[in-house]
Enzyme design. Structure first.
Site, PDB file in Angstrom:
ATOM      1  N   HIS A  59       0.934   5.128   1.454  1.00  0.00           N
ATOM      2  CA  HIS A  59       0.338   6.081   2.396  1.00  0.00           C
ATOM      3  C   HIS A  59       0.352   7.451   1.718  1.00  0.00           C
ATOM      4  CE1 HIS A  59       0.939   3.647   6.209  1.00  0.00           C
ATOM      5  NE2 HIS A  59       1.801   3.030   5.421  1.00  0.00           N
ATOM      6  N   HIS A 115       0.839  -1.204   0.000  1.00  0.00           N
ATOM      7  CA  HIS A 115       0.000   0.000   0.000  1.00  0.00           C
ATOM      8  C   HIS A 115       0.862   1.237   0.000  1.00  0.00           C
ATOM      9  CE1 HIS A 115       0.761  -1.428   4.091  1.00  0.00           C
ATOM     10  NE2 HIS A 115       0.844  -0.163   4.454  1.00  0.00           N
TER      11      HIS A 115
HETATM   12  P1  AMP Z   1       2.284  -0.151   7.225  1.00  0.00           P
HETATM   13  O1  AMP Z   1       2.898  -0.166   8.602  1.00  0.00           O
HETATM   14  O2  AMP Z   1       3.049   0.659   6.226  1.00  0.00           O
HETATM   15  O3  AMP Z   1       2.025  -1.568   6.774  1.00  0.00           O
HETATM   16  O4  AMP Z   1       0.901   0.592   7.354  1.00  0.00           O
HETATM   17  C1  AMP Z   1      -0.261  -0.028   7.761  1.00  0.00           C
HETATM   18  C2  AMP Z   1      -1.232   1.062   8.086  1.00  0.00           C
HETATM   19  O5  AMP Z   1      -2.500   0.480   8.160  1.00  0.00           O
HETATM   20  C3  AMP Z   1      -0.974   1.775   9.415  1.00  0.00           C
HETATM   21  O6  AMP Z   1      -0.813   3.155   9.189  1.00  0.00           O
HETATM   22  C4  AMP Z   1      -2.231   1.466  10.230  1.00  0.00           C
HETATM   23  O7  AMP Z   1      -2.633   2.554  11.011  1.00  0.00           O
HETATM   24  C5  AMP Z   1      -3.250   1.135   9.168  1.00  0.00           C
HETATM   25  N1  AMP Z   1      -4.313   0.230   9.533  1.00  0.00           N
HETATM   26  C6  AMP Z   1      -4.230  -0.899  10.275  1.00  0.00           C
HETATM   27  N2  AMP Z   1      -5.435  -1.492  10.334  1.00  0.00           N
HETATM   28  C7  AMP Z   1      -6.284  -0.753   9.598  1.00  0.00           C
HETATM   29  C8  AMP Z   1      -7.680  -0.839   9.285  1.00  0.00           C
HETATM   30  N3  AMP Z   1      -8.432  -1.852   9.720  1.00  0.00           N
HETATM   31  N4  AMP Z   1      -8.233   0.132   8.519  1.00  0.00           N
HETATM   32  C9  AMP Z   1      -7.466   1.144   8.060  1.00  0.00           C
HETATM   33  N5  AMP Z   1      -6.171   1.287   8.332  1.00  0.00           N
HETATM   34  C10 AMP Z   1      -5.578   0.364   9.088  1.00  0.00           C
END
Ligand code: AMP
Length: 169
Positions: free
Chosen positions: A137, A135
């Site tokens: 950000h 993903h």
């Molecule tokens: P990463 O650490 O780059 O894999 O980012 C994962 C992101 O997903 C983090 O910023 C979390 O806050 C976000 N996240 C985790 N669970 C959810 C969810 N159920 N819905 C939306 N965002 C989420």
């Protein structure tokens, strides 16, 4: 200049060599892709097993609000096809994901009236990735002074209002 480049053995050797190396790297990346665990939270969102506050969706991608935003407007863009990291996704799908990230970033920037913004993408647990589905950000402002990563849940009702602004931008 054109003739010179084509007739300089060193230049043409290097070019050829680089091309072979690149092709091999791409093949390796796809052949040895990180195994995908479809119990991850984004896979569940894509299957509709848990809710998300979405701002954009089509056949290829989904964009939704990060539930633990590092700043107001923090949005995530994911491909629908499974891939764990930047090195596991097919180049064409990656290009498509970036194309959609640009579309959503434009809306986030406009909705949040952000002077600048950051695009962040983490790979592997040692790279700080906490959800093993690739993903991007999108963060209004700078990542360098943003809030803690994935730490403080936001109120879903508030996130829904932010999402509406982004959808309407
Ligand atoms: P990463 O650490 O780059 O894999 O980012 C994962 C992101 O997903 C983090 O910023 C979390 O806050 C976000 N996240 C985790 N669970 C959810 C969810 N159920 N819905 C939306 N965002 C989420």
């Amino acid at each position: 200049v054109y003739i010179l480049l084509h007739w300089t053995p060193h230049t043409s050797y290097n070019f050829h060599n680089t091309k072979i190396t690149q092709d091999k790297t791409m093949t390796d990346a796809i052949t040895f892709a990180t195994p995908y665990d479809d119990s991850n939270i984004f896979a569940k969102i894509l299957r509709g097993e848990i809710p998300s506050i979405s701002v954009f969706e089509n056949d290829d991608c989904l964009a939704f609000m990060d539930i633990m935003p590092q700043r107001e407007g923090h949005t995530l863009v994911i491909p629908k096809r499974p891939a764990v990291t930047f090195l596991d996704i097919e180049p064409d799908s990656l290009a498509n994901l970036i194309k959609h990230t640009q579309i959503v970033a434009r809306a986030v920037q406009k909705a949040m009236n952000a002077d600048g913004f950051s695009i962040v993408q983490l790979n592997g647990s040692k790279g700080g990735q906490t959800v093993p589905h690739i993903h991007f950000h999108i963060l209004p402002g700078s990542i360098l002074n943003a809030g803690a990563h994935g730490a403080i849940p936001s109120d879903p009702e508030h996130l829904a209002k932010v999402a509406e602004k982004i959808r309407n931008a």
